[in-house]
Design a protein around this motif. Structure first.
Motif: not given
Length: 115
Positions: A10-11, A13, A17-18
């Protein structure tokens, strides 16, 4: 507790895409490395590239390399995470040759990452 073989990073950098899906703990490790690498501008697994190749048995298949990345310099690369014990497999060799040719035509590099 061992990490799951598949999951969501997730997330990231340097991805558009998230969430980036990984298929192994080794891929997750590599995603984190790409995020830390100052020479990498952006990367993704969600690139939609399918390179046609012919298996040893004569079947046409689509090969989906693991990562597409762009360096800060602007050069683009496809990276494949592959265990060393698979490198001499005839179909792996065929996939990698097809990917090298595909990349050469586009002035890109194909990189096999192994342990």
């Amino acid at each position: 507790m061992p990490t799951s073989e598949r999951g969501d990073f997730e997330n990231p950098k340097k991805s558009a895409y998230s969430v980036e899906r990984y298929d192994s703990s080794w891929e997750l490790e590599y995603m984190k490395k790409l995020d830390r690498d100052r020479t990498v501008a952006k990367w993704t697994k969600n690139h939609g590239i399918a390179i046609q190749y012919v298996t040893e048995a004569g079947n046409v298949r689509g090969y989906h390399p693991d990562f597409l990345l762009e360096r800060v310099s602007g050069s683009k690369e496809l990276h494949e995470i592959k265990g060393g014990h698979f490198l001499n497999n005839p179909d792996t060799i065929r996939k990698h040759e097809a990917a090298k040719n595909w990349c050469r035509k586009r002035r890109m590099s194909f990189v096999v990452v192994t342990k």
